[in-house]
Design a protein around this motif. Sequence first.
Motif, PDB file in Angstrom:
ATOM      1  N   UNK A  18       0.801  -1.122  -0.078  1.00  0.00           N
ATOM      2  CA  UNK A  18      -0.069   0.005   0.019  1.00  0.00           C
ATOM      3  C   UNK A  18       0.856   1.205   0.162  1.00  0.00           C
ATOM      4  N   UNK A  19       2.004   1.244   0.487  1.00  0.00           N
ATOM      5  CA  UNK A  19       3.054   2.103   0.288  1.00  0.00           C
ATOM      6  C   UNK A  19       4.369   2.038  -0.231  1.00  0.00           C
ATOM      7  N   UNK A  20       4.506   2.498  -1.643  1.00  0.00           N
ATOM      8  CA  UNK A  20       5.429   2.098  -2.144  1.00  0.00           C
ATOM      9  C   UNK A  20       6.729   3.104  -2.534  1.00  0.00           C
TER      10      UNK A  20
ATOM     11  N   UNK B 159       7.129   4.068 -12.482  1.00  0.00           N
ATOM     12  CA  UNK B 159       6.099   4.420 -11.608  1.00  0.00           C
ATOM     13  C   UNK B 159       4.765   4.029 -11.986  1.00  0.00           C
ATOM     14  N   UNK B 160       4.513   4.277 -13.456  1.00  0.00           N
ATOM     15  CA  UNK B 160       3.046   4.097 -14.069  1.00  0.00           C
ATOM     16  C   UNK B 160       3.082   2.646 -14.243  1.00  0.00           C
TER      17      UNK B 160
ATOM     18  N   UNK C 142       5.574   6.866  -3.758  1.00  0.00           N
ATOM     19  CA  UNK C 142       6.454   7.988  -3.765  1.00  0.00           C
ATOM     20  C   UNK C 142       7.619   7.718  -4.628  1.00  0.00           C
ATOM     21  N   UNK C 143       8.101   8.665  -5.471  1.00  0.00           N
ATOM     22  CA  UNK C 143       9.200   8.372  -6.212  1.00  0.00           C
ATOM     23  C   UNK C 143      10.179   9.364  -6.217  1.00  0.00           C
ATOM     24  N   UNK C 144      11.519   9.232  -6.415  1.00  0.00           N
ATOM     25  CA  UNK C 144      12.608  10.226  -6.243  1.00  0.00           C
ATOM     26  C   UNK C 144      13.184  10.445  -7.708  1.00  0.00           C
ATOM     27  N   UNK C 145      13.714  11.450  -8.071  1.00  0.00           N
ATOM     28  CA  UNK C 145      14.211  11.889  -9.319  1.00  0.00           C
ATOM     29  C   UNK C 145      15.259  12.937  -9.046  1.00  0.00           C
ATOM     30  N   UNK C 146      16.576  13.248  -9.377  1.00  0.00           N
ATOM     31  CA  UNK C 146      17.444  14.357  -9.269  1.00  0.00           C
ATOM     32  C   UNK C 146      17.375  15.036 -10.421  1.00  0.00           C
ATOM     33  N   UNK C 147      17.301  14.534 -11.704  1.00  0.00           N
ATOM     34  CA  UNK C 147      17.760  15.166 -13.174  1.00  0.00           C
ATOM     35  C   UNK C 147      16.194  15.941 -13.330  1.00  0.00           C
ATOM     36  N   UNK C 148      16.382  17.455 -13.340  1.00  0.00           N
ATOM     37  CA  UNK C 148      15.288  18.299 -13.513  1.00  0.00           C
ATOM     38  C   UNK C 148      14.573  17.802 -14.911  1.00  0.00           C
ATOM     39  N   UNK C 149      15.132  17.820 -15.827  1.00  0.00           N
ATOM     40  CA  UNK C 149      14.499  17.556 -17.229  1.00  0.00           C
ATOM     41  C   UNK C 149      13.734  16.219 -17.274  1.00  0.00           C
ATOM     42  N   UNK C 150      14.333  14.981 -16.626  1.00  0.00           N
ATOM     43  CA  UNK C 150      13.542  13.996 -16.406  1.00  0.00           C
ATOM     44  C   UNK C 150      12.382  14.115 -15.580  1.00  0.00           C
ATOM     45  N   UNK C 151      12.561  14.768 -14.363  1.00  0.00           N
ATOM     46  CA  UNK C 151      11.472  15.062 -13.512  1.00  0.00           C
ATOM     47  C   UNK C 151      10.158  15.766 -14.053  1.00  0.00           C
TER      48      UNK C 151
ATOM     49  N   UNK D 206       0.279   8.869  -7.502  1.00  0.00           N
ATOM     50  CA  UNK D 206       2.037   8.975  -7.485  1.00  0.00           C
ATOM     51  C   UNK D 206       2.401  10.373  -7.056  1.00  0.00           C
ATOM     52  N   UNK D 207       3.415  10.418  -5.972  1.00  0.00           N
ATOM     53  CA  UNK D 207       4.167  11.682  -5.628  1.00  0.00           C
ATOM     54  C   UNK D 207       5.387  11.651  -6.154  1.00  0.00           C
ATOM     55  N   UNK D 208       5.961  12.743  -6.750  1.00  0.00           N
ATOM     56  CA  UNK D 208       7.249  12.767  -7.372  1.00  0.00           C
ATOM     57  C   UNK D 208       7.985  13.793  -6.426  1.00  0.00           C
ATOM     58  N   UNK D 209       9.099  13.307  -5.669  1.00  0.00           N
ATOM     59  CA  UNK D 209      10.026  14.183  -4.952  1.00  0.00           C
ATOM     60  C   UNK D 209      11.282  14.482  -5.952  1.00  0.00           C
ATOM     61  N   UNK D 210      11.432  15.750  -6.132  1.00  0.00           N
ATOM     62  CA  UNK D 210      12.596  16.047  -6.683  1.00  0.00           C
ATOM     63  C   UNK D 210      13.729  16.332  -5.883  1.00  0.00           C
ATOM     64  N   UNK D 211      14.877  15.843  -6.230  1.00  0.00           N
ATOM     65  CA  UNK D 211      15.893  16.153  -5.524  1.00  0.00           C
ATOM     66  C   UNK D 211      17.035  14.800  -5.338  1.00  0.00           C
TER      67      UNK D 211
END
Length: 216
Positions: free
Chosen positions: A55-57, A68-69, A82-91, A107-112
């Motif tokens: 239930x919590x990924x 993620x999709x 919840x998914x994490x990405x550091x590259x601006x363009x990809x995020x 889905x929640x995207x966290x940039x950083x």
Amino acid sequence: MVEHERFESFLESLPESLPKHLVDLEIENIKEGIPIIRKGGERLIRFMLELKKPVNILEVGTATGFSALLMLEYIGKEAKITTIERMEERAAKAEENFKKYDKRGQITLIKGDALDVLSELTANGNEYDFIFMDAAKGQYINFFENIKKLLSNGGILVTDNMLQEGRLLDSRYTVVRRERTIHQRMREYVNVLATDKELETMFLETGDGMAVSVKK
Ligand SMILES: C[S@@+](CC[C@H](N)C(=O)[O-])C[C@H]1O[C@@H](n2cnc3c(N)ncnc32)[C@H](O)[C@@H]1O
């Protein structure tokens, strides 16, 4: 290795039932040279999600959001990713894709940088029952302590790209100089997974090598 490659090609040739938007995204990513989960990995993730029904990924390494999709297709309506990405363009591309295809906002995207984000998630007491680690291989070892804290008891950790295209199996003496650090860090990570008392881990040849760990 030849048999492994033949097996991967065989997996790629199998008929599948992915929705059209995922097939299109997969093709788009491959065309643009963006690394995404391989067919064998896709099957493993789908299988594990069905088995575990998390239930919590948490995903480390979003790229443009394909995996993620993909996960979204195989989880319940109440589950969150919840998914994490550091590259601006990809995020930015991932955000666009989530807006289009994640209609319920699961889905929640966290940039950083995951190194910082994982520390924050740990400090805030978050827990996940399924974690997919698919970022810079050389950093897995640095993520590990927080990943272990973030994983709930009975939770599953899937790590991708363990084999480094087969280089993991090479002796460190034969690895070219520029790849020695990453090779050493990956070996360290494999040893940690293999011996950690809180985890039970299975190593698979699937995709580019995957590890499936369960927290006891
Ligand atoms: C293999 S791709 C992820 C593919 C994606 N999971 C999929 O299958 O669709 C790895 C991604 O992790 C990101 N990444 C690498 N190191 C990272 C870090 N320390 N923090 C956040 N993202 C990172 C890269 O920018 C890259 O987009």
